[in-house]
Design a protein around this motif. Structure first.
Motif, PDB file in Angstrom:
ATOM      1  N   PHE A  83      31.879  78.144  25.486  1.00  0.00           N
ATOM      2  CA  PHE A  83      30.546  77.617  25.772  1.00  0.00           C
ATOM      3  C   PHE A  83      30.200  77.909  27.225  1.00  0.00           C
ATOM      4  O   PHE A  83      31.074  78.045  28.085  1.00  0.00           O
ATOM      5  N   GLU A  84      28.916  78.003  27.515  1.00  0.00           N
ATOM      6  CA  GLU A  84      28.454  78.192  28.882  1.00  0.00           C
ATOM      7  C   GLU A  84      27.327  77.214  29.169  1.00  0.00           C
ATOM      8  O   GLU A  84      26.375  77.115  28.399  1.00  0.00           O
ATOM      9  N   ALA A  85      27.446  76.489  30.267  1.00  0.00           N
ATOM     10  CA  ALA A  85      26.381  75.603  30.732  1.00  0.00           C
ATOM     11  C   ALA A  85      25.994  76.081  32.127  1.00  0.00           C
ATOM     12  O   ALA A  85      26.843  76.167  33.020  1.00  0.00           O
ATOM     13  N   ARG A  86      24.734  76.417  32.306  1.00  0.00           N
ATOM     14  CA  ARG A  86      24.274  77.003  33.567  1.00  0.00           C
ATOM     15  C   ARG A  86      22.994  76.304  34.011  1.00  0.00           C
ATOM     16  O   ARG A  86      22.118  76.029  33.201  1.00  0.00           O
ATOM     17  N   ASP A  87      22.890  76.057  35.305  1.00  0.00           N
ATOM     18  CA  ASP A  87      21.690  75.463  35.874  1.00  0.00           C
ATOM     19  C   ASP A  87      21.311  76.268  37.114  1.00  0.00           C
ATOM     20  O   ASP A  87      22.102  76.393  38.045  1.00  0.00           O
ATOM     21  N   THR A  88      20.114  76.836  37.106  1.00  0.00           N
ATOM     22  CA  THR A  88      19.596  77.589  38.240  1.00  0.00           C
ATOM     23  C   THR A  88      18.601  76.710  38.978  1.00  0.00           C
ATOM     24  O   THR A  88      17.628  76.243  38.394  1.00  0.00           O
ATOM     25  N   LEU A  89      18.864  76.495  40.250  1.00  0.00           N
ATOM     26  CA  LEU A  89      18.060  75.599  41.069  1.00  0.00           C
ATOM     27  C   LEU A  89      17.078  76.392  41.926  1.00  0.00           C
ATOM     28  O   LEU A  89      17.328  77.559  42.246  1.00  0.00           O
ATOM     29  N   SER A  90      15.990  75.748  42.327  1.00  0.00           N
ATOM     30  CA  SER A  90      15.066  76.382  43.266  1.00  0.00           C
ATOM     31  C   SER A  90      15.599  76.168  44.682  1.00  0.00           C
ATOM     32  O   SER A  90      16.522  75.381  44.900  1.00  0.00           O
ATOM     33  N   ASN A  91      14.988  76.827  45.653  1.00  0.00           N
ATOM     34  CA  ASN A  91      15.459  76.704  47.028  1.00  0.00           C
ATOM     35  C   ASN A  91      15.075  75.372  47.680  1.00  0.00           C
ATOM     36  O   ASN A  91      15.375  75.145  48.850  1.00  0.00           O
ATOM     37  N   THR A  92      14.435  74.484  46.922  1.00  0.00           N
ATOM     38  CA  THR A  92      14.111  73.154  47.446  1.00  0.00           C
ATOM     39  C   THR A  92      14.786  72.025  46.649  1.00  0.00           C
ATOM     40  O   THR A  92      14.658  70.865  47.003  1.00  0.00           O
ATOM     41  N   ASP A  93      15.498  72.355  45.576  1.00  0.00           N
ATOM     42  CA  ASP A  93      16.120  71.327  44.718  1.00  0.00           C
ATOM     43  C   ASP A  93      17.274  70.590  45.395  1.00  0.00           C
ATOM     44  O   ASP A  93      17.373  69.367  45.305  1.00  0.00           O
ATOM     45  N   ALA A  94      18.186  71.326  46.018  1.00  0.00           N
ATOM     46  CA  ALA A  94      19.388  70.713  46.612  1.00  0.00           C
ATOM     47  C   ALA A  94      19.651  71.367  47.963  1.00  0.00           C
ATOM     48  O   ALA A  94      20.485  72.263  48.082  1.00  0.00           O
ATOM     49  N   THR A  95      18.933  70.936  48.984  1.00  0.00           N
ATOM     50  CA  THR A  95      19.084  71.508  50.318  1.00  0.00           C
ATOM     51  C   THR A  95      20.127  70.732  51.119  1.00  0.00           C
ATOM     52  O   THR A  95      20.419  69.571  50.830  1.00  0.00           O
ATOM     53  N   PHE A  96      20.689  71.405  52.110  1.00  0.00           N
ATOM     54  CA  PHE A  96      21.688  70.784  52.966  1.00  0.00           C
ATOM     55  C   PHE A  96      21.563  71.351  54.370  1.00  0.00           C
ATOM     56  O   PHE A  96      20.908  72.370  54.587  1.00  0.00           O
ATOM     57  N   SER A  97      22.208  70.678  55.316  1.00  0.00           N
ATOM     58  CA  SER A  97      22.223  71.102  56.711  1.00  0.00           C
ATOM     59  C   SER A  97      23.636  71.489  57.113  1.00  0.00           C
ATOM     60  O   SER A  97      24.613  71.064  56.478  1.00  0.00           O
ATOM     61  N   ALA A  98      23.748  72.270  58.171  1.00  0.00           N
ATOM     62  CA  ALA A  98      25.060  72.639  58.697  1.00  0.00           C
ATOM     63  C   ALA A  98      25.863  71.370  58.975  1.00  0.00           C
ATOM     64  O   ALA A  98      25.350  70.415  59.553  1.00  0.00           O
ATOM     65  N   GLY A  99      27.097  71.353  58.505  1.00  0.00           N
ATOM     66  CA  GLY A  99      27.968  70.202  58.718  1.00  0.00           C
ATOM     67  C   GLY A  99      27.927  69.161  57.617  1.00  0.00           C
ATOM     68  O   GLY A  99      28.758  68.255  57.602  1.00  0.00           O
ATOM     69  N   ASP A 100      26.973  69.270  56.700  1.00  0.00           N
ATOM     70  CA  ASP A 100      26.947  68.339  55.571  1.00  0.00           C
ATOM     71  C   ASP A 100      28.188  68.534  54.693  1.00  0.00           C
ATOM     72  O   ASP A 100      28.720  69.637  54.592  1.00  0.00           O
ATOM     73  N   ILE A 101      28.612  67.473  54.048  1.00  0.00           N
ATOM     74  CA  ILE A 101      29.723  67.530  53.099  1.00  0.00           C
ATOM     75  C   ILE A 101      29.143  67.272  51.716  1.00  0.00           C
ATOM     76  O   ILE A 101      28.509  66.241  51.480  1.00  0.00           O
ATOM     77  N   LEU A 102      29.345  68.237  50.813  1.00  0.00           N
ATOM     78  CA  LEU A 102      28.828  68.126  49.451  1.00  0.00           C
ATOM     79  C   LEU A 102      29.957  67.917  48.459  1.00  0.00           C
ATOM     80  O   LEU A 102      31.070  68.423  48.647  1.00  0.00           O
TER      81      LEU A 102
END
Length: 167
Positions: free
Chosen positions: A125-144
């Protein structure tokens, strides 16, 4: 002509873009994980293991963290059954959490949720999610932390997360 430099690390690979159409100074870093996803609970999120861990879990530790090098965004999340054993799951949900704690306390805040993804289950099975460039943004040094929940056991899976950095 597009030019790329490839950097490979344990459980991650970076494609560094050059100049030209679509290149610019940004780069994409791909984080991968292969593990036996034997935990399932449609109400709890399980953190994806990276860097030396072979199992998911509901607790957070350093093997489940991605430290962001530059500002950017998450572009793709993908999970696939590797065909070693069948999956009884037919749906899953991805979630991206950021550590918003200070000092020694880890506090996670969801910055993106895929909602339910139907994938059919079984072998490969394959589950794939393609996000836009505004869906999940982060900054340098963030921990995800990238996590999932599913309706049943997923079996042996491969997982990939693509992060686009724009230094």
């Amino acid at each position: 002509a597009e030019m790329f430099m490839v950097e490979a690390y344990s459980n991650s690979m970076s494609l560094i873009g050059g100049s030209g159409s679509g290149g610019g100074s940004g780069f994409t870093s791909v984080y991968t994980s292969n593990f036996f996803a034997n935990a399932s609970d449609p109400t709890n999120f399980y953190y994806m293991p990276f860097m030396g861990s072979s199992s998911e879990g509901t607790s957070i530790d350093q093997q489940k963290a991605i430290v962001c090098l530059h500002d950017g965004y998450v572009s793709t999340l993908q999970m696939m059954n590797l065909g070693v054993n069948t999956s009884s799951s037919t749906t899953l949900e991805f979630d991206i959490a950021k550590d918003t704690g200070t000092g020694s306390g880890i506090v996670t805040t969801s910055i993106y949720n895929s909602g339910t993804i139907s994938h059919g289950g079984g072998f490969r099975f394959e589950a794939r999610d393609t996000l836009s460039n505004t869906d999940a943004t982060f900054s340098a040094g963030d921990i995800l932390y990238i996590r999932y929940k599913s309706d049943a056991v997923l079996g042996r899976v491969g997982f990939t997360a693509s992060l686009v950095y724009a230094p």
